[in-house]
Scaffold this motif. Structure first.
Motif, PDB file in Angstrom:
ATOM      1  N   PHE A 310      48.956  15.508 -12.627  1.00 31.06           N
ATOM      2  CA  PHE A 310      50.402  15.730 -12.554  1.00 31.06           C
ATOM      3  C   PHE A 310      50.995  15.080 -11.309  1.00 31.06           C
ATOM      4  CE2 PHE A 310      53.886  18.458 -10.945  1.00 31.06           C
ATOM      5  CZ  PHE A 310      54.837  18.151 -11.908  1.00 31.06           C
ATOM      6  N   TRP A 311      50.352  15.304 -10.145  1.00 35.01           N
ATOM      7  CA  TRP A 311      50.879  14.749  -8.898  1.00 35.01           C
ATOM      8  C   TRP A 311      50.786  13.226  -8.875  1.00 35.01           C
ATOM      9  CZ3 TRP A 311      48.434  18.802  -5.058  1.00 35.01           C
ATOM     10  CH2 TRP A 311      49.232  19.945  -5.054  1.00 35.01           C
ATOM     11  N   ARG A 312      49.735  12.654  -9.443  1.00 30.88           N
ATOM     12  CA  ARG A 312      49.634  11.193  -9.489  1.00 30.88           C
ATOM     13  C   ARG A 312      50.769  10.596 -10.332  1.00 30.88           C
ATOM     14  NH1 ARG A 312      43.771   8.633  -8.597  1.00 30.88           N
ATOM     15  NH2 ARG A 312      42.589  10.501  -8.090  1.00 30.88           N
ATOM     16  N   MET A 313      51.046  11.205 -11.473  1.00 29.60           N
ATOM     17  CA  MET A 313      52.116  10.682 -12.313  1.00 29.60           C
ATOM     18  C   MET A 313      53.470  10.807 -11.621  1.00 29.60           C
ATOM     19  SD  MET A 313      53.270   9.157 -14.905  1.00 29.60           S
ATOM     20  CE  MET A 313      51.954   9.066 -16.120  1.00 29.60           C
ATOM     21  N   ARG A 314      53.704  11.938 -10.982  1.00 29.52           N
ATOM     22  CA  ARG A 314      54.970  12.106 -10.265  1.00 29.52           C
ATOM     23  C   ARG A 314      55.131  11.014  -9.212  1.00 29.52           C
ATOM     24  NH1 ARG A 314      55.815  17.133  -6.272  1.00 29.52           N
ATOM     25  NH2 ARG A 314      54.495  15.757  -5.023  1.00 29.52           N
ATOM     26  N   SER A 315      54.076  10.743  -8.452  1.00 31.46           N
ATOM     27  CA  SER A 315      54.138   9.714  -7.414  1.00 31.46           C
ATOM     28  C   SER A 315      54.198   8.315  -8.014  1.00 31.46           C
ATOM     29  CB  SER A 315      52.933   9.844  -6.480  1.00 31.46           C
ATOM     30  OG  SER A 315      52.963  11.080  -5.794  1.00 31.46           O
ATOM     31  N   TRP A 316      53.487   8.098  -9.127  1.00 35.57           N
ATOM     32  CA  TRP A 316      53.519   6.786  -9.768  1.00 35.57           C
ATOM     33  C   TRP A 316      54.931   6.434 -10.229  1.00 35.57           C
ATOM     34  CZ3 TRP A 316      51.800   2.167 -10.390  1.00 35.57           C
ATOM     35  CH2 TRP A 316      52.234   1.404 -11.466  1.00 35.57           C
ATOM     36  N   LEU A 317      55.649   7.405 -10.775  1.00 37.33           N
ATOM     37  CA  LEU A 317      57.006   7.138 -11.229  1.00 37.33           C
ATOM     38  C   LEU A 317      57.910   6.740 -10.069  1.00 37.33           C
ATOM     39  CD1 LEU A 317      57.447  10.028 -13.831  1.00 37.33           C
ATOM     40  CD2 LEU A 317      57.072   7.595 -14.301  1.00 37.33           C
ATOM     41  N   ASP A 318      57.773   7.410  -8.935  1.00 32.67           N
ATOM     42  CA  ASP A 318      58.547   7.032  -7.742  1.00 32.67           C
ATOM     43  C   ASP A 318      58.157   5.633  -7.272  1.00 32.67           C
ATOM     44  OD1 ASP A 318      59.834   9.480  -7.758  1.00 32.67           O
ATOM     45  OD2 ASP A 318      58.473  10.386  -6.295  1.00 32.67           O
ATOM     46  N   TYR A 319      56.869   5.384  -7.239  1.00 30.01           N
ATOM     47  CA  TYR A 319      56.353   4.095  -6.762  1.00 30.01           C
ATOM     48  C   TYR A 319      56.774   2.954  -7.690  1.00 30.01           C
ATOM     49  CZ  TYR A 319      52.782   0.608  -5.485  1.00 30.01           C
ATOM     50  OH  TYR A 319      52.121  -0.532  -5.117  1.00 30.01           O
ATOM     51  N   ALA A 320      56.658   3.174  -8.994  1.00 28.56           N
ATOM     52  CA  ALA A 320      56.968   2.120  -9.962  1.00 28.56           C
ATOM     53  C   ALA A 320      58.437   1.731  -9.941  1.00 28.56           C
ATOM     54  CB  ALA A 320      56.561   2.573 -11.369  1.00 28.56           C
ATOM     55  N   ALA A 321      59.309   2.642  -9.496  1.00 29.66           N
ATOM     56  CA  ALA A 321      60.739   2.349  -9.444  1.00 29.66           C
ATOM     57  C   ALA A 321      61.120   1.466  -8.261  1.00 29.66           C
ATOM     58  CB  ALA A 321      61.526   3.657  -9.388  1.00 29.66           C
ATOM     59  N   MET A 322      60.187   1.238  -7.347  1.00 26.93           N
ATOM     60  CA  MET A 322      60.467   0.420  -6.164  1.00 26.93           C
ATOM     61  C   MET A 322      60.283  -1.064  -6.467  1.00 26.93           C
ATOM     62  SD  MET A 322      58.428   2.420  -3.154  1.00 26.93           S
ATOM     63  CE  MET A 322      58.860   4.067  -2.632  1.00 26.93           C
ATOM     64  N   PRO A 323      61.027  -1.926  -5.790  1.00 24.22           N
ATOM     65  CA  PRO A 323      60.747  -3.360  -5.897  1.00 24.22           C
ATOM     66  C   PRO A 323      59.423  -3.681  -5.222  1.00 24.22           C
ATOM     67  CG  PRO A 323      62.421  -2.945  -4.236  1.00 24.22           C
ATOM     68  CD  PRO A 323      62.180  -1.636  -4.919  1.00 24.22           C
ATOM     69  N   PRO A 324      58.780  -4.782  -5.607  1.00 22.99           N
ATOM     70  CA  PRO A 324      57.448  -5.113  -5.073  1.00 22.99           C
ATOM     71  C   PRO A 324      57.380  -5.166  -3.553  1.00 22.99           C
ATOM     72  CG  PRO A 324      57.960  -6.494  -6.947  1.00 22.99           C
ATOM     73  CD  PRO A 324      59.209  -5.726  -6.647  1.00 22.99           C
ATOM     74  N   GLU A 325      58.438  -5.649  -2.921  1.00 22.57           N
ATOM     75  CA  GLU A 325      58.388  -5.766  -1.461  1.00 22.57           C
ATOM     76  C   GLU A 325      58.327  -4.399  -0.784  1.00 22.57           C
ATOM     77  OE1 GLU A 325      62.770  -6.273  -2.722  1.00 22.57           O
ATOM     78  OE2 GLU A 325      60.765  -6.914  -3.406  1.00 22.57           O
ATOM     79  N   ARG A 326      58.889  -3.383  -1.405  1.00 16.80           N
ATOM     80  CA  ARG A 326      58.778  -2.033  -0.853  1.00 16.80           C
ATOM     81  C   ARG A 326      57.444  -1.402  -1.228  1.00 16.80           C
ATOM     82  NH1 ARG A 326      63.578   1.370  -2.736  1.00 16.80           N
ATOM     83  NH2 ARG A 326      62.425   2.994  -1.609  1.00 16.80           N
ATOM     84  N   GLN A 327      56.969  -1.638  -2.436  1.00 13.11           N
ATOM     85  CA  GLN A 327      55.657  -1.117  -2.828  1.00 13.11           C
ATOM     86  C   GLN A 327      54.573  -1.570  -1.861  1.00 13.11           C
ATOM     87  OE1 GLN A 327      55.043  -2.482  -6.832  1.00 13.11           O
ATOM     88  NE2 GLN A 327      56.212  -0.809  -7.766  1.00 13.11           N
ATOM     89  N   ALA A 328      54.687  -2.787  -1.381  1.00 17.43           N
ATOM     90  CA  ALA A 328      53.667  -3.345  -0.486  1.00 17.43           C
ATOM     91  C   ALA A 328      53.612  -2.626   0.854  1.00 17.43           C
ATOM     92  CB  ALA A 328      53.927  -4.831  -0.270  1.00 17.43           C
ATOM     93  N   LYS A 329      54.658  -1.878   1.198  1.00 20.57           N
ATOM     94  CA  LYS A 329      54.711  -1.180   2.488  1.00 20.57           C
ATOM     95  C   LYS A 329      54.072   0.206   2.448  1.00 20.57           C
ATOM     96  CE  LYS A 329      58.954  -3.534   3.988  1.00 20.57           C
ATOM     97  NZ  LYS A 329      60.352  -3.345   4.429  1.00 20.57           N
ATOM     98  N   VAL A 330      53.781   0.706   1.268  1.00 24.94           N
ATOM     99  CA  VAL A 330      53.165   2.036   1.147  1.00 24.94           C
ATOM    100  C   VAL A 330      51.730   1.970   1.659  1.00 24.94           C
ATOM    101  CG1 VAL A 330      52.498   3.846  -0.479  1.00 24.94           C
ATOM    102  CG2 VAL A 330      54.646   2.601  -0.808  1.00 24.94           C
ATOM    103  N   LEU A 331      51.288   3.038   2.280  1.00 24.16           N
ATOM    104  CA  LEU A 331      49.926   3.101   2.814  1.00 24.16           C
ATOM    105  C   LEU A 331      48.921   2.744   1.719  1.00 24.16           C
ATOM    106  CD1 LEU A 331      48.693   4.115   5.613  1.00 24.16           C
ATOM    107  CD2 LEU A 331      48.140   6.211   4.369  1.00 24.16           C
ATOM    108  N   PRO A 332      47.976   1.817   1.978  1.00 28.85           N
ATOM    109  CA  PRO A 332      47.033   1.404   0.931  1.00 28.85           C
ATOM    110  C   PRO A 332      46.287   2.560   0.275  1.00 28.85           C
ATOM    111  CG  PRO A 332      46.927  -0.120   2.772  1.00 28.85           C
ATOM    112  CD  PRO A 332      47.835   1.000   3.198  1.00 28.85           C
ATOM    113  N   TYR A 333      45.876   3.550   1.027  1.00 26.73           N
ATOM    114  CA  TYR A 333      45.183   4.714   0.450  1.00 26.73           C
ATOM    115  C   TYR A 333      46.062   5.380  -0.596  1.00 26.73           C
ATOM    116  CZ  TYR A 333      42.806   9.314   0.410  1.00 26.73           C
ATOM    117  OH  TYR A 333      42.161  10.462   0.047  1.00 26.73           O
ATOM    118  N   ILE A 334      47.343   5.545  -0.294  1.00 29.72           N
ATOM    119  CA  ILE A 334      48.267   6.167  -1.236  1.00 29.72           C
ATOM    120  C   ILE A 334      48.456   5.287  -2.462  1.00 29.72           C
ATOM    121  CG2 ILE A 334      50.652   6.926  -1.575  1.00 29.72           C
ATOM    122  CD1 ILE A 334      49.114   8.885   0.080  1.00 29.72           C
ATOM    123  N   ARG A 335      48.581   3.986  -2.260  1.00 29.06           N
ATOM    124  CA  ARG A 335      48.715   3.066  -3.394  1.00 29.06           C
ATOM    125  C   ARG A 335      47.507   3.169  -4.322  1.00 29.06           C
ATOM    126  NH1 ARG A 335      50.282  -1.180   0.310  1.00 29.06           N
ATOM    127  NH2 ARG A 335      48.398  -2.325  -0.299  1.00 29.06           N
TER     128      ARG A 335
END
Length: 471
Positions: A310-335
């Protein structure tokens, strides 16, 4: 006052302000100077605003001078975790991908503290989106543990735990959805109180999410609750206000029935030194007249696996809504942890969400025969500062929260109070859990443990040269 001003408790400060022995301005200056001295090492704060703090302290000083303080917390220095909105201050949520904008309003806990006249000396740091029990962040500098700066303070209330142990004033406000107050409290040797869901109104509300105080003493945590538990209509999940006598902390433990939980049922193996410290605490309660009985596991691997989906999907939806340049700034472990969310089916996510109810029912049923339950907070003591979690493995992210997670889902109050130290001198937290809504009872048992436990070690002194030589 013989103790350094930055190290005085909130209860001591209120008495000193009332008598005129101290002023909020001189105490605030002392706390700010102490923070400035420690921050090159600990990196516990964000958005420190000296001018704001001194302005609030000056207003408080005038109220005390005229005998009209707003509350017992008037003029007391506080820090707030940076995901608790305070008007005019951006909230990066620990993540470099966040688009910064200034908060328009105080969230309910910040509003209550402002109304009480508390002095906001800083906001404290957290890891990306609060999804780690660590001080590792893509936005903030690496937070460190004052007891040993090579180690992690824990998280996600990372800066708050470090700030409390280091003496950045007496009161620090954190948030907790799976252990994020109690884990850093355990690893930093301080008091961390997770109240019943809804006891402290919060925005945004969410299943399991609470705010709570992190302090050096139970009395200060109770004093904070007298302010933080006041109502706010903005939290639709909040409890009706109750006239709780938060300062009535003294209670005889004779005849009370305690459960002792040493096997979480899943997760990391329990460190023998942690097991011994918690068992010693149980024996001390027993010697004081309580009845202590062992209990078995109350959560399962299937429950945490469901929550993980459940928590992975919730975070994936937030992450997927970001443009690639912002996704790249998220901590690699979290990605890496989020990535599996894109492959989950609707059935997996639904069944995962249903595990919240299963975990809630199991925890409540297991605790119901007892007045209180004792357990470890964490299976281990503090881990290396650079790691995202004790295992540092995004495929096994929750192995260390087996003792804390159930009580978020069950909405029960739980507290971490230092139980002792391991052979390396690192703190070990004792968790005390109560029945739903018995917040005062949990604080009373924590106060009883403060009186039963052996003498504590002195609070750590941060050594800047030592840390710089290890960098």
């Amino acid at each position: 006052m013989t103790e350094a001003l930055h190290a005085l408790s909130a209860t001591e400060l209120g008495a000193a302000y009332a008598s005129g022995a101290l002023s909020p301005v001189e105490v605030t200056r002392a706390v700010l100077a102490h923070i400035d001295a420690c921050e090159p090492v600990l990196h516990a704060t964000w958005a420190q605003d000296e001018a704001e703090a001194l302005h609030m302290a000056q207003a408080s000083e005038a109220r005390w001078r005229h005998g009209q303080p707003f509350s017992a917390l008037d003029g007391v220095p506080v820090t707030l975790k940076e995901n608790i909105a305070t008007r005019g201050v951006p909230m990066p949520l620990g993540c470099a991908a966040t688009v910064l904008s200034r908060a328009l309003d105080d969230a309910p806990p910040a509003a209550r503290l402002r109304e009480a006249g508390a002095v906001f000396v800083a906001r404290t740091t957290m890891p990306d989106w609060g999804m780690l029990s660590s001080g590792l962040s893509s936005f903030h500098a690496l937070a460190r543990n004052p007891w040993d700066t090579r180690l992690n303070p824990g998280g996600s209330s990372a800066g708050a735990g470090a700030a409390a142990a280091a003496g950045y004033g007496p009161l620090h406000l954190g948030t907790d959805i799976g252990g994020s107050i109690r884990l850093p409290a355990s690893w930093c040797g301080v008091v961390g109180f997770k109240p019943s869901l809804g006891r402290i109104p919060i925005k945004p509300p969410f299943a399991g999410r609470v705010a709570g105080p992190m302090t050096r003493t139970v009395a200060d945590a109770a004093l904070a609750m007298s302010v933080l538990s006041r109502p706010d209509w903005r939290d639709g999940m909040s409890l009706p206000p109750q006239p709780i006598e938060w300062q009535q902390l003294e209670r005889d433990v004779r005849g009370l029935r305690f459960g002792l939980l040493l096997d979480a049922g899943w997760g990391d193996a329990l460190n023998p030194e942690v097991a011994l410290a918690v068992s010693d605490a149980a024996r001390a309660f027993e010697a004081a007249g309580a009845v202590v009985e062992p209990i078995g596991p109350l959560s399962t691997r299937a429950m945490v696996q469901g929550l993980d989906h459940f928590w992975r999907m919730r975070s994936w939806l937030d992450y997927a809504a970001m443009p690639p340049e912002r996704q790249a700034k998220v901590l690699p472990y979290i990605r890496d942890w989020i990535a599996a969310g894109q492959h989950l089916t609707a059935e997996q996510v639904f069944r995962g969400y249903s595990q919240i109810a299963a975990l809630r029912d199991s925890a409540i049923a297991a605790c119901q025969p007892f007045d209180f339950v004792l357990s470890p907070v964490s299976p281990e003591t503090a881990f290396p500062a650079e790691q995202a979690s004790p295992l540092n493995d995004p495929e096994r992210p929750f192995e260390h929260i087996a003792y804390t997670l159930p009580y978020n889902m069950s909405e029960q109050p739980a507290i971490s109070v230092n139980a002792g130290f391991d052979a390396a001198g690192l703190p070990i937290g004792l968790q005390i859990i109560g029945r739903r809504h018995d917040d005062l009872g949990v604080l009373q048992m924590a106060r009883a443990w403060e009186q039963l436990r052996p003498a504590q070690r002195p609070w750590p002194e941060v050594s800047i040269p030592a840390v710089q030589s290890r960098a």
